[in-house]
Scaffold this active site. Structure first.
Site, short mmCIF file in Angstrom:
data_model
loop_
_atom_site.label_atom_id
_atom_site.label_comp_id
_atom_site.label_asym_id
_atom_site.label_seq_id
_atom_site.Cartn_x
_atom_site.Cartn_y
_atom_site.Cartn_z
N GLU A 48 43.63 52.31 34.21
CA GLU A 48 42.27 52.14 34.72
C GLU A 48 42.03 53.23 35.77
O GLU A 48 42.91 53.49 36.58
CB GLU A 48 42.10 50.76 35.37
CG GLU A 48 40.65 50.49 35.70
CD GLU A 48 40.41 49.12 36.33
OE1 GLU A 48 41.36 48.36 36.55
OE2 GLU A 48 39.24 48.83 36.61
N GLY B 186 46.17 48.65 44.95
CA GLY B 186 47.03 47.54 45.36
C GLY B 186 47.81 46.98 44.17
O GLY B 186 49.01 46.76 44.25
N ASN C 91 46.88 44.89 33.91
CA ASN C 91 47.21 45.13 32.50
C ASN C 91 47.58 43.83 31.80
O ASN C 91 48.33 43.03 32.35
CB ASN C 91 48.40 46.09 32.42
CG ASN C 91 48.28 47.22 33.39
OD1 ASN C 91 47.35 47.99 33.33
ND2 ASN C 91 49.21 47.29 34.34
N GLU D 32 44.89 39.47 40.26
CA GLU D 32 45.27 40.15 39.01
C GLU D 32 45.48 39.12 37.89
O GLU D 32 45.13 39.37 36.74
CB GLU D 32 46.51 41.01 39.20
CG GLU D 32 46.43 42.04 40.34
CD GLU D 32 45.18 42.90 40.35
OE1 GLU D 32 44.53 43.03 39.30
OE2 GLU D 32 44.84 43.45 41.43
N HIS E 194 42.19 38.00 36.46
CA HIS E 194 41.58 38.98 35.57
C HIS E 194 41.90 38.68 34.10
O HIS E 194 41.21 39.17 33.21
CB HIS E 194 42.10 40.39 35.88
CG HIS E 194 41.27 41.16 36.86
ND1 HIS E 194 39.90 41.26 36.79
CD2 HIS E 194 41.63 41.92 37.94
CE1 HIS E 194 39.47 42.04 37.77
NE2 HIS E 194 40.49 42.45 38.49
#
Ligand code: BES
Ligand code: ZN
Length: 909
Positions: free
Chosen positions: A154, A295, A299, A332, A335
């Site tokens: 990204e 940070g 994935n 994360e 996400h």
């Protein structure tokens, strides 16, 4: 004819170029309005990596087909060139349906590869490229850190691995084979589930094959190879599936991963309970790496973390880091649904995943800890970073309309304001419809690349509420100001509240439309009771929420028995500034009585801010001021209240930062005066509340083993806040207490707190502590950053010299983003008085560092430049020096597009 949609995104027409390209072309702005669906889709990707430090071979097999949704006007499917992105790649071969292509069949430039006449039926492309992980210091694509191979794709890093349609609306399933030297890289990881692994060449090589069944854009691809230590655990999902959890860290640091593992399980459970979201793969892996631009990264099934935000033990990490790890692990992980399962159609929609996911991690932290304290922390962060950004040359909408370099748009506005915009849907729709809207979003768009429009429509569909005006929050930049006035009529027993929304001009947006703003309010009677909110129309105000839609509103409340004190914008119900003329007495009253604890803190914070602003103008006239004593007294009453949790009281004790005061002053800012006022107020509070603070310091001392839980952390925070103010008195006993605090500390929270205070004071005690800290931690690449930052943030006159010397310290490296942030970032963004030296040497130093960094890591260089975002608000002398420094940068040759975009905007805006 077909407008060659995929070309609409690209730069100048391709020219014949050498096979190993050098420099990117001149940067061009990309516009949201130019979005076109891709001309081709890629359904399946098979990657085969042969890992080598300086020459990794990447074989990519792509199943490509023309996109049926990208037909030209006539509806014809006439084949158009297929343009694949690629940067810093050495092309070895390319074959179409197994037939090798010749030079005439494609064009190669330094930004991509164009197949001139692709078939109109589905076909397979096989491309072999070579990349050099060791040479990759931009840390985008495939690189090496600490002898570990890892990737960061990204936003547009995948094109640095192989030629591809590097855009988030191209979703494919991936099969990834990785081959490597088993001594160098015994661990081989990629997205999804492990299919097979094996040994080759009698043990000289080994391989692993991973498959991710969920279609994803290439920015979510990840690969890791290295000698890492695994920590294994498992999680049983709500439907009873067993998920294998793995965290991979440097050998010897296994114990420091326990908190991250615990946080992960709590986050997984929370997303099931709060949003009904279950994890979908059989494994979930997280890897900690040392050099990382951000940070952490989400994935699919293989999150990659900056080790600073993963490793924690009581001896090595502060409470703030424990809290951050919990929040980032959650972010994360969340996400997986908001970002991975439903991704973004294009990078303009970034807030769709980031703003929403920040909102979700904030809610998680609020539930795990104290909701009020969490809100205070988040609002503080929003105001310090986002409000400052929104008030300067880098202001942009939550959904920007154009960009040159997308990496420059991972901003406080997209993240923090983006989260606030999602948050406002709750008061506007009610929590039930909010949850129904989220459910609909997950159901309707699962597996898709969606837009902000799609998201908002879900909430309209479940609630029947028209959110047309609400959408302006995504397109209008700038922080609205609510100018309020309250009039009380004793005879009629009415109170009239005027609210006018003032929308400041921002770059490219001189005029704004009024926004849809939920304002939560209360009216307090003289004895602190909540008054009923009855409008003259006969209506009541449900949950105290007034939805503003017009530029000006007047609300007339009836049956108000006595002059009320207004408590406005409770819970910070919208990301706006509020101005209202309240006396010191009213503010003190709110500090003591407001039933909304967030607003009680807000009252204290505004009182401190206004006191500091007054003190600055008194100091500017060369006078001294006792203005702070009134604030100190009001504070005293709050901090002794045992009814308030320690973490909350600690927040009340923390003064607004110097940057916050500068933002409120807004023009002709003299950072030296703000620093003096800040010190003076701290000293006054320390003196006025000395006994109380000493009692708190003693009573909040820990007894027993360290625990990172919120209550224990709150006690440490309150004790350390008391220590800060006591130390500000500058007495002998205070200095002794501080030195002892450092020496006696049994955890990093107390030790680091003392180190920062000591470094700010300077002198032999500070040097002793700094030397001790360095000697203890120089072998720990995470902890030593505290040593760099403590020195960089010292307001002492010699700091710049010291920072310059530290850039040559053997433990410092411009190639390590954490080091850059700890030293250069801490100096520029965390040391207002020395960065803004009146001789301009701070600016000159910073620009030199940005220039040097830009050759290594443009993303980090551009980020560092953000330290200048408020330069126009400085007084004339400093403003001139800052301009000179920025112009020198702007004139430099060969700037990256990242730095070029930021410096141009900063100078123009
Ligand atoms: N997707 C981002 C990480 C990212 C951003 C990668 C920009 C590449 C370019 C990730 O989800 C993220 O937002 N990380 C934040 C932390 C988070 C808790 C807000 C970060 O890295 O700062
Ligand atoms: Zn994110």
């Amino acid at each position: 004819m077909n407008a060659a949609p995929s070309l609409a995104w690209d730069g100048a027409p391709a020219a014949e170029e050498p096979v190993l390209p050098m420099k990117p072309e001149t940067p061009r702005a990309i516009h949201l309005k130019d979005y076109r669906p891709p001309a081709y889709l890629i359904d399946k990707v098979a990657l085969d990596f042969d890992l080598d430090k300086t020459r990794t071979r990447v074989r990519s097999r792509l199943s490509v087909r023309p996109n049926p949704d990208a037909r030209g006007k006539a509806g014809a499917l006439k084949p158009v060139p297929l343009r694949l992105d690629g940067e810093n790649l050495e092309l070895a071969s390319i074959a179409l349906d197994l037939k090798p292509l010749g030079k005439k069949d494609y064009r190669l430039t330094d930004s991509g590869l164009t197949l001139l006449k692709p078939p109109s039926e589905p076909f397979t492309l096989e491309i072999v490229t070579f990349v050099d992980p060791e040479a990759n210091k931009a840390l985008s694509g495939l690189y090496r850190t600490n002898n570990v191979y890892c990737t960061q794709c990204e936003a547009e890093g995948f094109r640095r691995i192989t030629y591809f349609l590097d855009r988030p609306d191209v979703l494919a399933t991936y099969t990834v084979r990785i081959e490597a030297d088993p001594n160098e890289a015994p661990i081989l990881l990629s997205n999804g589930n492990l299919l097979e692994r094996g040994v080759l060449q009698g043990g000289k090589r080994h391989y692993a094959v991973w498959r991710d069944p969920f279609p994803k854009p290439c920015y979510l691809f990840a690969l890791v190879g290295g000698d890492l230590a695994p920590i294994a655990s498992s999680f049983r999902t709500m439907s009873g599936r067993e998920v294998a959890l793995g965290i991979y860290v440097e050998h010897g640091k296994e114990e420091r991963a326990a908190w991250a593992m615990d946080s992960l399980k709590r986050a997984m459970r929370w997303d099931e309970q709060r949003f009904g979201r279950e994890y979908d793969l059989d494994v979930f892996n997280i890897v900690a790496v040392s050099d990382f631009n951000m940070g952490a990264m989400e994935n699919k099934g293989l999150n990659v973390f900056n080790d600073r935000l993963l490793l924690a033990s009581p001896e090595t990490a502060t409470d703030t880091i424990f809290e951050a790890i919990e929040a980032v692990i959650a972010h994360e992980y969340f996400h997986n649904w908001t970002g991975d399962r439903i991704t973004c159609r294009d990078w303009f929609q970034l807030c769709l995943k980031e703003g929403l996911t920040v909102f979700r991690d904030q809610e998680f932290s609020a539930d795990e800890r104290s909701a009020t304290v969490q809100r205070i922390v988040d609002v503080r962060q929003l105001k310090t970073h986002q409000f400052a950004e929104d008030a300067g040359p880098l202001a942009h909408p939550v959904r920007p309309e154009s960009y040159i370099e997308i990496n420059n748009f991972y901003t406080a506005t997209v993240y923090e304001k983006g989260a606030e915009v999602v948050r406002m849907l709750q008061p506007l729709l009610g929590s039930e419809d909010f949850r129904r809207g989220m459910d609909l979003y997950f159901e309707r768009h699962d597996g898709e690349a969606a837009t902000v429009e799609d998201f908002v429509r879900c909430f309209e569909d479940v609630s029947g509420i028209d959110l047309t005006q609400f959408r302006l929050w995504y397109s209008q930049a700038g922080t609205p100001e609510l100018v309020c006035a309250l009039r009380y009529d004793k005879g009629k027993k009415t109170a009239e509240l005027d609210i006018e929304q003032v929308l400041p001009a921002t770059p490219g947006q001189p005029h704004k439309k009024p926004l849809h703003i939920p304002v939560k309010l209360g009216l307090l009677s003289g004895n602190g009771d909540e008054l009923a909110l009855k409008l003259d129309s006969g209506e009541t105000v449900p949950d105290g929420i007034l939805p503003l839609t017009k530029r000006k509103h007047t609300f007339r409340f009836v049956d108000v028995p006595s002059r009320p004190v207004p408590s406005l914008l409770r819970e910070f119900s919208a990301p706006v500034n509020v101005t209202i003329d309240l006396s010191d007495r009213d503010v003190e009253f709110l500090m003591a009585n407001d039933g909304d604890l967030f607003n009680r803190w807000q009252a204290a914070n505004s009182f401190a801010t206004r006191t500091l602003v007054d003190m600055v103008s008194i100091l500017a006239q060369g006078k001294s001021s006792a203005r702070g004593n009134r604030y100190a007294k009001a504070l005293g009453a709050t901090i002794v209240s045992d009814a308030l949790e320690p973490a909350y009281r600690a927040e009340v004790l923390k003064l607004p930062t110097q940057a916050d005061v500068a933002r409120v002053i807004g023009k002709n800012v003299d950072p030296a005066l703000i620093h003096r006022a800040h010190r003076a107020l701290s000293r006054m509070i320390g003196r006025a509340l000395g006994d109380t603070l000493e009692t708190l310091y003693a009573s909040m001392a820990g007894n027993g083993a360290f625990s990172p839980d919120a209550a224990s952390a709150g006690r440490r925070a309150l004790r350390n806040a008391a220590l800060t103010l006591l130390s500000a008195r500058g007495g002998k006993a205070d200095a002794a207490r501080l030195a002892k605090h450092y020496a006696d500390a049994t955890n990093m929270t107390d030790r680091a707190h003392a180190l920062f205070l000591l470094a700010a004071e300077g002198g032999p005690a500070a040097e002793r502590a700094l030397a001790d800290f360095r000697d203890t931690w120089m072998h720990d690449n995470v902890v030593i950053d505290t040593w760099f930052a403590a020195q960089a943030q010292s307001p002492l006159a010699g700091t710049l010299k010291r920072v310059e010397a530290l850039t040559r310290h053997p433990l410092f490296a411009l190639t390590a983003p954490n080091k850059v942030r700890a030293l250069i970032g801490a100096f520029a963004a965390g040391n207002p008085v020395q960065f803004n030296r009146p001789d301009g040497a701070g600016y000159a130093f910073h620009i030199d560092q940005v220039l040097a960094l830009d050759r290594i890591n443009p993303q980090i260089a551009a980020r560092m430049l953000g330290a200048f975002r408020s330069w126009r608000t400085l007084e004339t002398g400093r403003r001139g020096l800052a301009r000179k420094a920025l112009q020198r940068l702007a004139r430099s040759k060969d700037l990256s597009s990242d730095v070029h975009e930021i410096v141009s905007k900063i100078l123009e805006g």
